[in-house]
Structures are given as C-alpha cells and as structure tokens.
Write a protein that holds these residues in place. Sequence first.
Motif, PDB file in Angstrom:
ATOM      1  N   ALA A  62       0.833  -1.198   0.000  1.00  0.00           N
ATOM      2  CA  ALA A  62       0.000   0.000   0.000  1.00  0.00           C
ATOM      3  C   ALA A  62       0.871   1.252   0.000  1.00  0.00           C
ATOM      4  CB  ALA A  62      -0.913   0.011   1.219  1.00  0.00           C
ATOM      5  N   LYS A  63       0.457   2.233  -0.808  1.00  0.00           N
ATOM      6  CA  LYS A  63       1.074   3.562  -0.764  1.00  0.00           C
ATOM      7  C   LYS A  63      -0.019   4.547  -0.365  1.00  0.00           C
ATOM      8  CE  LYS A  63       2.196   6.018  -4.472  1.00  0.00           C
ATOM      9  NZ  LYS A  63       2.898   6.523  -5.680  1.00  0.00           N
ATOM     10  N   TYR A  64       0.281   5.398   0.591  1.00  0.00           N
ATOM     11  CA  TYR A  64      -0.737   6.311   1.106  1.00  0.00           C
ATOM     12  C   TYR A  64      -0.084   7.623   1.532  1.00  0.00           C
ATOM     13  CZ  TYR A  64       1.041   4.465   5.545  1.00  0.00           C
ATOM     14  OH  TYR A  64       1.855   4.084   6.567  1.00  0.00           O
ATOM     15  N   THR A  65      -0.901   8.562   1.936  1.00  0.00           N
ATOM     16  CA  THR A  65      -0.430   9.892   2.293  1.00  0.00           C
ATOM     17  C   THR A  65      -0.679  10.177   3.766  1.00  0.00           C
ATOM     18  OG1 THR A  65      -0.876  10.729   0.072  1.00  0.00           O
ATOM     19  CG2 THR A  65      -0.651  12.362   1.812  1.00  0.00           C
ATOM     20  N   GLU A  66       0.344  10.685   4.436  1.00  0.00           N
ATOM     21  CA  GLU A  66       0.184  11.196   5.795  1.00  0.00           C
ATOM     22  C   GLU A  66      -0.063  12.697   5.701  1.00  0.00           C
ATOM     23  OE1 GLU A  66       0.115   9.980   8.781  1.00  0.00           O
ATOM     24  OE2 GLU A  66       1.069   7.991   8.777  1.00  0.00           O
ATOM     25  N   ILE A  67      -1.157  13.183   6.267  1.00  0.00           N
ATOM     26  CA  ILE A  67      -1.442  14.617   6.227  1.00  0.00           C
ATOM     27  C   ILE A  67      -1.341  15.213   7.626  1.00  0.00           C
ATOM     28  CG2 ILE A  67      -2.888  14.460   4.170  1.00  0.00           C
ATOM     29  CD1 ILE A  67      -5.330  14.582   5.963  1.00  0.00           C
ATOM     30  N   ASP A  68      -0.933  16.472   7.665  1.00  0.00           N
ATOM     31  CA  ASP A  68      -0.793  17.183   8.931  1.00  0.00           C
ATOM     32  C   ASP A  68      -2.136  17.828   9.274  1.00  0.00           C
ATOM     33  OD1 ASP A  68      -0.067  18.587  11.142  1.00  0.00           O
ATOM     34  OD2 ASP A  68       1.316  19.957  10.123  1.00  0.00           O
ATOM     35  N   ASP A  72      -2.045  24.492   8.920  1.00  0.00           N
ATOM     36  CA  ASP A  72      -3.013  25.408   8.314  1.00  0.00           C
ATOM     37  C   ASP A  72      -3.727  24.735   7.145  1.00  0.00           C
ATOM     38  OD1 ASP A  72      -2.427  27.478  10.042  1.00  0.00           O
ATOM     39  OD2 ASP A  72      -0.851  28.316   8.758  1.00  0.00           O
ATOM     40  N   TRP A  73      -4.994  25.090   6.950  1.00  0.00           N
ATOM     41  CA  TRP A  73      -5.802  24.587   5.848  1.00  0.00           C
ATOM     42  C   TRP A  73      -6.201  25.748   4.946  1.00  0.00           C
ATOM     43  CZ3 TRP A  73      -8.099  19.450   5.422  1.00  0.00           C
ATOM     44  CH2 TRP A  73      -7.605  18.547   6.372  1.00  0.00           C
ATOM     45  N   PHE A  74      -6.392  25.446   3.664  1.00  0.00           N
ATOM     46  CA  PHE A  74      -6.783  26.476   2.697  1.00  0.00           C
ATOM     47  C   PHE A  74      -8.259  26.326   2.379  1.00  0.00           C
ATOM     48  CE2 PHE A  74      -6.787  28.337  -1.702  1.00  0.00           C
ATOM     49  CZ  PHE A  74      -6.419  29.633  -1.317  1.00  0.00           C
ATOM     50  N   ASP A  75      -9.011  27.402   2.538  1.00  0.00           N
ATOM     51  CA  ASP A  75     -10.446  27.420   2.278  1.00  0.00           C
ATOM     52  C   ASP A  75     -10.680  27.870   0.841  1.00  0.00           C
ATOM     53  OD1 ASP A  75     -13.172  27.917   2.104  1.00  0.00           O
ATOM     54  OD2 ASP A  75     -13.309  28.557   4.192  1.00  0.00           O
ATOM     55  N   LEU A  76     -11.118  26.962  -0.021  1.00  0.00           N
ATOM     56  CA  LEU A  76     -11.312  27.297  -1.427  1.00  0.00           C
ATOM     57  C   LEU A  76     -12.483  28.254  -1.639  1.00  0.00           C
ATOM     58  CD1 LEU A  76     -10.706  23.838  -3.144  1.00  0.00           C
ATOM     59  CD2 LEU A  76      -9.188  25.822  -3.143  1.00  0.00           C
ATOM     60  N   THR A  83     -10.581  29.533   8.736  1.00  0.00           N
ATOM     61  CA  THR A  83     -10.776  30.075  10.084  1.00  0.00           C
ATOM     62  C   THR A  83     -10.902  28.943  11.088  1.00  0.00           C
ATOM     63  OG1 THR A  83     -13.180  30.081   9.866  1.00  0.00           O
ATOM     64  CG2 THR A  83     -11.997  32.050   9.102  1.00  0.00           C
ATOM     65  N   PRO A  84     -10.690  29.242  12.382  1.00  0.00           N
ATOM     66  CA  PRO A  84     -10.865  28.210  13.409  1.00  0.00           C
ATOM     67  C   PRO A  84     -12.254  27.590  13.379  1.00  0.00           C
ATOM     68  CG  PRO A  84      -9.690  30.087  14.318  1.00  0.00           C
ATOM     69  CD  PRO A  84     -10.140  30.491  12.943  1.00  0.00           C
ATOM     70  N   GLU A  85     -13.271  28.401  13.053  1.00  0.00           N
ATOM     71  CA  GLU A  85     -14.629  27.879  12.991  1.00  0.00           C
ATOM     72  C   GLU A  85     -14.774  26.832  11.897  1.00  0.00           C
ATOM     73  OE1 GLU A  85     -14.378  31.519  15.125  1.00  0.00           O
ATOM     74  OE2 GLU A  85     -13.851  31.110  13.023  1.00  0.00           O
ATOM     75  N   ARG A  86     -14.152  27.082  10.754  1.00  0.00           N
ATOM     76  CA  ARG A  86     -14.203  26.108   9.655  1.00  0.00           C
ATOM     77  C   ARG A  86     -13.438  24.830  10.018  1.00  0.00           C
ATOM     78  NH1 ARG A  86     -17.218  25.606   5.355  1.00  0.00           N
ATOM     79  NH2 ARG A  86     -15.658  25.685   3.694  1.00  0.00           N
TER      80      ARG A  86
END
Length: 292
Positions: A62-68, A72-76, A83-86
């Motif tokens: 299996a090959k997979y992705t580790e995400i942090d 920070d996240w990007f809101d499209l 935002t913290p609420e999102r």
Amino acid sequence: MARDPKLEVSAINIRIPDTHNRDYRALIERLAGLRRGVRVYGDSYVAIKFFSSDQEDMGIIAKYTEIDIDGDWFDLEDFDTATPERLEEISIPDALRPNLAQFYFQLFPDDHIVAVSTYAESKGLSTRSLLKYFREALSWREISEEFGRVEVDIVQNYHGVEELLALPYLKEVRIIIRRPNSDDVSGDLAAIIEERLKEQNGDEYEEVLRSKDSGDLEPNERTRKLGVVAAENGELRTKSIINGIMTERKASDMPLTEGTRYKPEEPEMVIFQSLAERIRETIARARQALNG
C-alpha cells in the motif's frame, strides 16, 4: 476510445546472511505483521498491507499519504486560510489515511526475489520508493534481531549493464557489490567477492577501472560477469565521452521490468502473476549464465 490498462513489474533481490535462517517467507510475514509504514518521499508512505504464503506467496503493498491535520488549511470558498470555525468542521478518524494506491507483489522464496507491480491502474510505485521502503524496514530492530543484516537491491536490466560496458570512449567502470547469496554466483566470482568481504569483515566489494591517457577501456569477460552480479547485488557506474563531454551513467537508472497492456475484463492479478513469472525466469537465466 480509452486505452487498455497498463501493468509493469520490477523485482528486488533480498539476501539473508548465511549466519541466519534463510527463511524468506518468514521474513516477509514478519514485515507484514509489523504493520508499519516508511516515508519514501514527501508525505507519501509505503507499507506491506497483506501477505499470504498460502496464496502463492502473494501480497499487497500500500502507498498512502500522511497529512498534517494540525497545520493550516486552505479554504477554497474564501480563497484564504481557513478560520478556526471552519476547522472545527473537520472530522477525520485518526486511523484513516488518504490517497491509497495498492500494488501486487509475489515472493519467489527459492530465488529470494520479490516481484512487485510498480505501475497499475494509472498509479505508480517507483523502484526508488520500493528500495527505500525495504532498506529501512529490513533495518528495524525486530527484523535484524531475527534475520541479521539483510541486504536488498533493485534488480537492474542485464542488457543495460552490457550496453554500459560496451560504450565507446569508455574511461571508467566502477562496480560495487554488496554481499550476494553465494548460491547465485559461480565459484571463481564467489571467491573474489566472498574472500575479500567475509574474511575481512567487509560489507561491500568495490572495483574501479580507469583508462590511461587517451586510451579507452575494453572490459573483459570477468568484468562483464562482475557487472551482472552488481546488477542484482549492488551498483554499476560508467564514465565515457559522449559528444565531447565526460558523462556518468548508472545501471540503477535502468531497472529490470516486464510490462504489458491488457483488456479491462482480464483479471489484473492473473496478468501480474504472468509478468512476475517472466521476470523471475529472466533473473534465473542470468544466474545460470554466471554458473555456466
């Protein structure tokens, strides 16, 4: 009209030292049982998902992705930092990982090789990533305590090795051989390698040929045989004059592969097993030629 799917298979050569039990099924079963991944590049990880000696020594990588999650996240929608609420809306179970890709592999224990699907369903698993996984995984304490220092190398293209040694204006040949399985190497070559490694507690044998002045190298039969050994157990590098420039080429850039396109209704596993057997036969022929 959609093209037929493509499948490619490469191979790795695994060598358990002769001071330990050379049980390759047990080795792969132990790796699979640890259920542990290795970061191969960026945020991509590789792990053995499944292996069964009862099912023709077949398994799945299996090959997979580790995400942090905490980064920070990007809101499209807002096209800005979320935002913290999102972020409170994010709910991903701790055990889940995205971008799963799966690749068949088959162990041939008598040949101590593993054939691996490195391209399937438009997804790839590079031989570099494959090698990184196995080299790190085989160094884990649980493995080394039971099986010793296990060596592993990608099997390189034998014809590619021949082409490198036949290059015009050849100025340097560097051959690096890590401890091979002596059963695969003819007596005279085994003597060269084993005596200089085992008796002197060495791990790698290296031989370098360089031309003098304006002369060009002309590798002999012994050097060509050492090149074939290196194709499974190490590295071969050459330097030659190409268009007036000293150019280095490596056999590791030319892994041994078997590939085909097949009809969508054909079972992928059956196609894989056919290619795996073909690559095993190619390796067996190369070894027989060394011992011939």
